[in-house]
Design an enzyme around this catalytic site. Sequence first.
Site, PDB file in Angstrom:
ATOM      1  N   GLU A  65      -6.938  -7.909  -0.590  1.00  0.00           N
ATOM      2  CA  GLU A  65      -7.494  -7.780   0.756  1.00  0.00           C
ATOM      3  C   GLU A  65      -8.971  -7.425   0.682  1.00  0.00           C
ATOM      4  OE1 GLU A  65      -5.502  -5.275   3.558  1.00  0.00           O
ATOM      5  OE2 GLU A  65      -3.500  -6.083   3.114  1.00  0.00           O
ATOM      6  N   GLU A  68       0.819  -1.214   0.000  1.00  0.00           N
ATOM      7  CA  GLU A  68       0.000   0.000   0.000  1.00  0.00           C
ATOM      8  C   GLU A  68       0.856   1.270   0.000  1.00  0.00           C
ATOM      9  OE1 GLU A  68      -2.721  -0.408   3.302  1.00  0.00           O
ATOM     10  OE2 GLU A  68      -4.068  -1.660   2.136  1.00  0.00           O
TER      11      GLU A  68
END
Length: 549
Positions: free
Chosen positions: A274, A203
């Site tokens: 995710e 991320e």
Amino acid sequence: SMAAAAAAIMAVLLAALMARASSAAAAGRVWADEEKGAHNGTARRQVTYDGRSLMLDGARRMLFSGDIHYPRSTPEMWPRLIESAREGGLDVIQTYVFWNVHEPIQGQYNFEGRYDLVKFIREIHAQGLYVSLRVGPFVEAEWKYGGLPFWLRGVPNITFRCNNEPYKVHMQKFVAKIVNMMKDENLYYPQGGPIIISQIENEYKLVQAAFHSRGPPYVRWAAAMAVNLQTGIPWMMCKQDDAPDPIINTCNGLICGETFHGPNSPNKPALWTENWTSRYPLYGHDPRFRSPADIAFAVALFIARKKGSFVSYYMYHGGTNFGRFASSYVTTSYYDGAPLDEYGLIWQSTWSHLRELHAAVKQSEEPLLSGAYSNYSFGEQQEGHVFKTESNCVAFLVNFDKHKTSNIQFGEASFQLAPKSISILSSCRRVVFETAKINAQHGLRTAQVVQYLNNVDSWKVFKEPIPLAINNSTHIGNRLFEHLSTTKDETDYLWYLTRYDYRSNGDTQLVLNVESQAHVLHAYINNDYIVCMGVMMDQEISFSRHLLC
């Protein structure tokens, strides 16, 4: 002649192989080394990808994955956790690699007990599942320092996670160690192992702007570094829209079917790394669970709208934050509302509902991964998505309206869609799954006493050493010290000791002013415990001699 015919056939085969190799290179595929297979007579194993999916040995695959972090459970739990995941319809177990548990002291490594990564992966392989290995090495994961070891702070001129040479040197060293360990244990898919994809960084796009000109070069360097390690499998970056080729950019979030911009190349598949099954709990906050209907709706929409072919549930089993490894304010119980709860017990009806979803999707794997795609609008909040081959067809009928049932005419039949739901139609005719229809009963977790802990010998006590004399203090000064630099992360506490001789003069109150941004303040007078209070900036504590009695 037969010789001429054989030569012609060989020429055709050679041309086909060359064309296939050229096409694979154009699609950014990762080809495994053939040498091992040629020497031992076995067929070549390879992981490739195209714009529809990851491909194992040339075959497109629809893959359901679940995150299980090996340090958050015990080795004794691993076999049953993996078995429950497999029975729940998963194909892949996904895990981060946690740098700070493996190298707590620079150059000293620990892969024992709960940190035995190889044993964990071997257990996954033994049960017939694949592995998605998120090397990081920054992982976030509500884990202390995001997985970075504390000793990195002491490296001269280091700045984490950017185009900084000291950081890149240590990052590359650790990533290479993990990769070489996996190679030495023959755990990559081309070697006969279960690892089919890996992740570098985590991320990063969320913080990239803060590093200004040192951000983009770091992304390119990390991608090139990972690819040059020659694992024989693809690499990915989550939430990194500009992931350099051949790295696959992936989505994290609750509703990637709505928020994901898609792969940054038509030759890359849509992967969801995710899919948050609940929210991790924080001290002082009520738990936030996610309904199985909502999770299933999000998965079905991602597959239908984005042509998604890989979905990983974060978490499938959250487990326990043992010791001091939870990040700030995160409880020891992690994602207890996942399909497998903190103790590895099946959480109904989430587990069963998702298992039914996986089975329904797998029924139509061939049209989903190879069929022509078309979409339809049935109203402002209703839509359809169809995948069709010459021999098969699957349709996803979507109702976004959260309050009203919708009747849709599709083909020669009429279908009733519940509020905020997706119906999956096998052969584009028969409903095989409805995201809003929960067939499994809601589970109830109960507890019973298996061991009484009412004896002092049943408890283990950690006693924090508290300095009792100023002369024995490790640091002396007229200021508050920077916490981590002083404690070296060996304890959560930094004790201050000061002495002030006070002679009572009636009922005059004493006031202790504390200027700090620490979380908690404990005050003692004459070795007596006076007060515990949260500290929010400057605090003032008042007490009188009557409180000392």
